[in-house]
Scaffold this motif. Sequence first.
Motif, PDB file in Angstrom:
ATOM      1  N   ALA A  95      -4.662  17.857   2.956  1.00  0.00           N
ATOM      2  CA  ALA A  95      -3.654  17.429   3.936  1.00  0.00           C
ATOM      3  C   ALA A  95      -4.125  17.723   5.354  1.00  0.00           C
ATOM      4  N   ILE A  96      -3.881  16.761   6.229  1.00  0.00           N
ATOM      5  CA  ILE A  96      -4.124  16.975   7.661  1.00  0.00           C
ATOM      6  C   ILE A  96      -2.775  16.790   8.344  1.00  0.00           C
ATOM      7  N   ASN A  97      -2.296  17.834   8.970  1.00  0.00           N
ATOM      8  CA  ASN A  97      -0.960  17.771   9.575  1.00  0.00           C
ATOM      9  C   ASN A  97      -0.894  18.784  10.712  1.00  0.00           C
ATOM     10  N   LYS A  98      -0.212  18.428  11.800  1.00  0.00           N
ATOM     11  CA  LYS A  98      -0.177  19.360  12.945  1.00  0.00           C
ATOM     12  C   LYS A  98       0.855  20.470  12.739  1.00  0.00           C
ATOM     13  N   ASP A  99       1.743  20.292  11.760  1.00  0.00           N
ATOM     14  CA  ASP A  99       2.792  21.282  11.493  1.00  0.00           C
ATOM     15  C   ASP A  99       2.397  22.148  10.291  1.00  0.00           C
TER      16      ASP A  99
ATOM     17  N   GLU B 102       4.007  24.195   8.760  1.00  0.00           N
ATOM     18  CA  GLU B 102       5.123  24.378   7.820  1.00  0.00           C
ATOM     19  C   GLU B 102       5.406  23.108   7.009  1.00  0.00           C
ATOM     20  N   ALA B 103       4.645  22.060   7.223  1.00  0.00           N
ATOM     21  CA  ALA B 103       4.915  20.788   6.508  1.00  0.00           C
ATOM     22  C   ALA B 103       4.816  21.019   4.992  1.00  0.00           C
ATOM     23  N   PRO B 104       5.785  20.496   4.217  1.00  0.00           N
ATOM     24  CA  PRO B 104       5.815  20.736   2.773  1.00  0.00           C
ATOM     25  C   PRO B 104       4.560  20.260   2.026  1.00  0.00           C
TER      26      PRO B 104
ATOM     27  N   ILE C 269       1.378  13.059   6.975  1.00  0.00           N
ATOM     28  CA  ILE C 269       2.442  12.834   5.974  1.00  0.00           C
ATOM     29  C   ILE C 269       3.098  14.186   5.692  1.00  0.00           C
ATOM     30  N   SER C 270       4.438  14.222   5.730  1.00  0.00           N
ATOM     31  CA  SER C 270       5.113  15.526   5.601  1.00  0.00           C
ATOM     32  C   SER C 270       5.126  16.040   4.159  1.00  0.00           C
ATOM     33  N   GLY C 271       5.139  15.109   3.181  1.00  0.00           N
ATOM     34  CA  GLY C 271       5.150  15.542   1.777  1.00  0.00           C
ATOM     35  C   GLY C 271       6.545  15.543   1.179  1.00  0.00           C
TER      36      GLY C 271
ATOM     37  N   LEU D 272      -4.119  14.886  13.953  1.00  0.00           N
ATOM     38  CA  LEU D 272      -4.909  13.978  13.103  1.00  0.00           C
ATOM     39  C   LEU D 272      -5.838  13.100  13.920  1.00  0.00           C
ATOM     40  N   HIS D 273      -5.444  12.815  15.168  1.00  0.00           N
ATOM     41  CA  HIS D 273      -6.282  11.928  15.976  1.00  0.00           C
ATOM     42  C   HIS D 273      -7.557  12.625  16.458  1.00  0.00           C
ATOM     43  N   THR D 274      -7.580  13.945  16.343  1.00  0.00           N
ATOM     44  CA  THR D 274      -8.796  14.694  16.652  1.00  0.00           C
ATOM     45  C   THR D 274      -9.551  14.998  15.357  1.00  0.00           C
TER      46      THR D 274
ATOM     47  N   ILE E 146       9.607  14.591  -1.276  1.00  0.00           N
ATOM     48  CA  ILE E 146       9.583  14.510  -2.737  1.00  0.00           C
ATOM     49  C   ILE E 146       9.292  13.075  -3.220  1.00  0.00           C
ATOM     50  N   GLN E 147       9.836  12.105  -2.489  1.00  0.00           N
ATOM     51  CA  GLN E 147       9.613  10.718  -2.920  1.00  0.00           C
ATOM     52  C   GLN E 147       8.153  10.296  -2.717  1.00  0.00           C
ATOM     53  N   HIS E 148       7.481  10.879  -1.746  1.00  0.00           N
ATOM     54  CA  HIS E 148       6.054  10.569  -1.578  1.00  0.00           C
ATOM     55  C   HIS E 148       5.242  11.301  -2.652  1.00  0.00           C
ATOM     56  N   ARG E 149       5.600  12.562  -2.875  1.00  0.00           N
ATOM     57  CA  ARG E 149       4.888  13.342  -3.891  1.00  0.00           C
ATOM     58  C   ARG E 149       4.916  12.669  -5.248  1.00  0.00           C
TER      59      ARG E 149
ATOM     60  N   PHE F 142       0.812  -1.227   0.000  1.00  0.00           N
ATOM     61  CA  PHE F 142       0.000   0.000   0.000  1.00  0.00           C
ATOM     62  C   PHE F 142       0.844   1.275   0.000  1.00  0.00           C
ATOM     63  N   GLN F 143       2.162   1.102  -0.129  1.00  0.00           N
ATOM     64  CA  GLN F 143       3.033   2.295  -0.113  1.00  0.00           C
ATOM     65  C   GLN F 143       2.841   3.125  -1.379  1.00  0.00           C
ATOM     66  N   VAL F 144       2.692   4.419  -1.163  1.00  0.00           N
ATOM     67  CA  VAL F 144       2.542   5.357  -2.287  1.00  0.00           C
ATOM     68  C   VAL F 144       3.846   6.132  -2.416  1.00  0.00           C
ATOM     69  N   GLY F 145       4.344   6.260  -3.634  1.00  0.00           N
ATOM     70  CA  GLY F 145       5.545   7.075  -3.821  1.00  0.00           C
ATOM     71  C   GLY F 145       6.491   6.506  -4.844  1.00  0.00           C
ATOM     72  N   GLN F 146       7.663   7.104  -4.874  1.00  0.00           N
ATOM     73  CA  GLN F 146       8.668   6.758  -5.881  1.00  0.00           C
ATOM     74  C   GLN F 146       8.984   5.273  -5.903  1.00  0.00           C
ATOM     75  N   THR F 147       9.113   4.673  -4.715  1.00  0.00           N
ATOM     76  CA  THR F 147       9.424   3.247  -4.659  1.00  0.00           C
ATOM     77  C   THR F 147       8.189   2.434  -4.268  1.00  0.00           C
ATOM     78  N   GLY F 148       7.038   3.067  -4.341  1.00  0.00           N
ATOM     79  CA  GLY F 148       5.782   2.371  -4.079  1.00  0.00           C
ATOM     80  C   GLY F 148       4.874   2.501  -5.278  1.00  0.00           C
TER      81      GLY F 148
HETATM   82  P1  FAD Z   1       7.593  12.214   8.181  1.00  0.00           P
HETATM   83  O1  FAD Z   1       8.396  12.894   7.160  1.00  0.00           O
HETATM   84  O2  FAD Z   1       8.244  11.888   9.487  1.00  0.00           O
HETATM   85  O3  FAD Z   1       6.319  13.127   8.442  1.00  0.00           O
HETATM   86  C1  FAD Z   1       5.363  12.868   9.419  1.00  0.00           C
HETATM   87  C2  FAD Z   1       4.418  14.038   9.435  1.00  0.00           C
HETATM   88  O4  FAD Z   1       3.362  13.775  10.334  1.00  0.00           O
HETATM   89  C3  FAD Z   1       5.062  15.340   9.851  1.00  0.00           C
HETATM   90  O5  FAD Z   1       4.808  16.341   8.869  1.00  0.00           O
HETATM   91  C4  FAD Z   1       4.373  15.691  11.174  1.00  0.00           C
HETATM   92  O6  FAD Z   1       4.168  17.072  11.335  1.00  0.00           O
HETATM   93  C5  FAD Z   1       3.069  14.965  11.023  1.00  0.00           C
HETATM   94  N1  FAD Z   1       2.467  14.574  12.309  1.00  0.00           N
HETATM   95  C6  FAD Z   1       3.055  13.935  13.349  1.00  0.00           C
HETATM   96  N2  FAD Z   1       2.155  13.693  14.323  1.00  0.00           N
HETATM   97  C7  FAD Z   1       0.975  14.208  13.888  1.00  0.00           C
HETATM   98  C8  FAD Z   1      -0.312  14.278  14.444  1.00  0.00           C
HETATM   99  N3  FAD Z   1      -0.590  13.749  15.651  1.00  0.00           N
HETATM  100  N4  FAD Z   1      -1.285  14.897  13.756  1.00  0.00           N
HETATM  101  C9  FAD Z   1      -1.034  15.449  12.546  1.00  0.00           C
HETATM  102  N5  FAD Z   1       0.180  15.413  11.954  1.00  0.00           N
HETATM  103  C10 FAD Z   1       1.154  14.777  12.619  1.00  0.00           C
HETATM  104  N6  FAD Z   1       8.486   7.838   0.946  1.00  0.00           N
HETATM  105  C11 FAD Z   1       7.245   7.527   0.548  1.00  0.00           C
HETATM  106  O7  FAD Z   1       6.245   7.907   1.174  1.00  0.00           O
HETATM  107  N7  FAD Z   1       7.065   6.741  -0.572  1.00  0.00           N
HETATM  108  C12 FAD Z   1       8.111   6.292  -1.304  1.00  0.00           C
HETATM  109  O8  FAD Z   1       7.883   5.580  -2.291  1.00  0.00           O
HETATM  110  C13 FAD Z   1       9.436   6.628  -0.908  1.00  0.00           C
HETATM  111  N8  FAD Z   1      10.511   6.226  -1.634  1.00  0.00           N
HETATM  112  C14 FAD Z   1      11.751   6.641  -1.245  1.00  0.00           C
HETATM  113  C15 FAD Z   1      12.874   6.315  -2.046  1.00  0.00           C
HETATM  114  C16 FAD Z   1      14.122   6.740  -1.687  1.00  0.00           C
HETATM  115  C17 FAD Z   1      15.282   6.387  -2.573  1.00  0.00           C
HETATM  116  C18 FAD Z   1      14.294   7.502  -0.520  1.00  0.00           C
HETATM  117  C19 FAD Z   1      15.660   7.986  -0.110  1.00  0.00           C
HETATM  118  C20 FAD Z   1      13.231   7.825   0.284  1.00  0.00           C
HETATM  119  C21 FAD Z   1      11.944   7.391  -0.054  1.00  0.00           C
HETATM  120  N9  FAD Z   1      10.829   7.710   0.728  1.00  0.00           N
HETATM  121  C22 FAD Z   1       9.583   7.400   0.266  1.00  0.00           C
HETATM  122  C23 FAD Z   1      10.959   8.303   2.063  1.00  0.00           C
HETATM  123  C24 FAD Z   1      10.719   9.794   2.099  1.00  0.00           C
HETATM  124  O9  FAD Z   1      11.921  10.480   1.851  1.00  0.00           O
HETATM  125  C25 FAD Z   1      10.198  10.219   3.498  1.00  0.00           C
HETATM  126  O10 FAD Z   1      11.113   9.799   4.459  1.00  0.00           O
HETATM  127  C26 FAD Z   1       8.827   9.646   3.827  1.00  0.00           C
HETATM  128  O11 FAD Z   1       7.924   9.912   2.790  1.00  0.00           O
HETATM  129  C27 FAD Z   1       8.331  10.299   5.114  1.00  0.00           C
HETATM  130  O12 FAD Z   1       7.114   9.737   5.471  1.00  0.00           O
HETATM  131  P2  FAD Z   1       6.095  10.571   6.377  1.00  0.00           P
HETATM  132  O13 FAD Z   1       5.721  11.808   5.660  1.00  0.00           O
HETATM  133  O14 FAD Z   1       5.030   9.631   6.780  1.00  0.00           O
HETATM  134  O15 FAD Z   1       6.978  10.853   7.674  1.00  0.00           O
END
Ligand code: FAD
Length: 316
Positions: free
Chosen positions: A281-285, A287-289, A263-265, A302-304, A267-270, A244-250
């Motif tokens: 987007a639902i995010n507590k930050d 400034e999240a990209p 989800i922070s956003g 997000l839990h609220t 580039i690999q997820h985008r 279920f992974q979404v992104g560059q390697t999903g």
């Molecule tokens: P984080 O970057 O840690 O972000 C978590 C977010 O949740 C933060 O913005 C935070 O503010 C927010 N948050 C925390 N607690 C709460 C709360 N209680 N309520 C609301 N918001 C909250 N990533 C992918 O997704 N898909 C890919 O296919 C992929 N391929 C990759 C390939 C390579 C070669 C590399 C190097 C990386 C790859 N990544 C991929 C990883 C990517 O770089 C990120 O590390 C990853 O996407 C981060 O996931 P995240 O946004 O869930 O976590």
Amino acid sequence: MAEILVLVDHVDGEVKKVTLELLTLARSLGEPSAVWAGPGYAADAKAKLAEYGAEKVYVADDADIADHVVAPKAELLAQLVGSASPAAVLIAASQEGKEIAGRLAVKTESGVITDAVGVDSDLTAELSIFGGGVNVKSRVKTGTPIIAIRPNSTAPEASQGAAAEERVTVSLSDSAKAARVVERVKQEKGARPELTEAAIVVSGGRGVGSADKFSVIEELADSLGAAVGASRAATDAGWYPHQFQVGQTGKTVSPQLYIAVGISGAIQHRAGMQTAKTIVAINKDSEAPIFELADYGVVGDLHTVTPQLTEEIKKR
Ligand code: FAD
């Protein structure tokens, strides 16, 4: 009118939604002909292809095609490119579809475009490149344009076609038979739509916090009839299965609506979701990209926020 070949995606004899999208798109480019490869072709499938405008259906339904992974489909299409001289070949940009497109391009010495999100009437395709960072317009100048289109790029619209049937026998080369399917393991078909085909996707990231808490994401998804996705941080942590992974390697998704929760956003997820029509987007930050990309954003825990959103949707 120019003939446009559309490779049919089917499972257990059922035509997948992406094929209806491709037929709809093909109608804006010329006269669509569906290409059925492998067993399972029956009246229902024919009716579905006709309903979405297939003027012709090439049927190659011998078991050999299904027994030998993707190469036979590329050989079948190459054979048809030779005999029918279509103006273009459209294939779903799934993992399998992209491999078929590449093989077909080599066989027919043609140009190939993958991950297209649209095609103009002059066969100029719009596509995402560099991991989804840039959108460009491209056109094949050599041979027959082979274009792999992302699911959900076109809204399927019915329009009756004749679906005249033409049986095709494909003579498989030794190389096409080199890899044989030895076993098929059927995945549990859940109640949710397939991730890459879903019109709505709700994805959870590291912010979700644990495998158990992914129920918050699932409940929101179920209230919307959506598929569930996850960031790599969530799948690597073992909170949600890797498929279920979404992104560059999903997986790459292109739904009408994508809801990114915690989800922070990166580039690999985008890379896997930024062609979604509407992004929430639902995010507590704040400034999240992900907010740079989002059409609508909620800054909060997000839990609220997520359970409140689920409740509100259930009321409607
Ligand atoms: P984080 O970057 O840690 O972000 C978590 C977010 O949740 C933060 O913005 C935070 O503010 C927010 N948050 C925390 N607690 C709460 C709360 N209680 N309520 C609301 N918001 C909250 N990533 C992918 O997704 N898909 C890919 O296919 C992929 N391929 C990759 C390939 C390579 C070669 C590399 C190097 C990386 C790859 N990544 C991929 C990883 C990517 O770089 C990120 O590390 C990853 O996407 C981060 O996931 P995240 O946004 O869930 O976590």
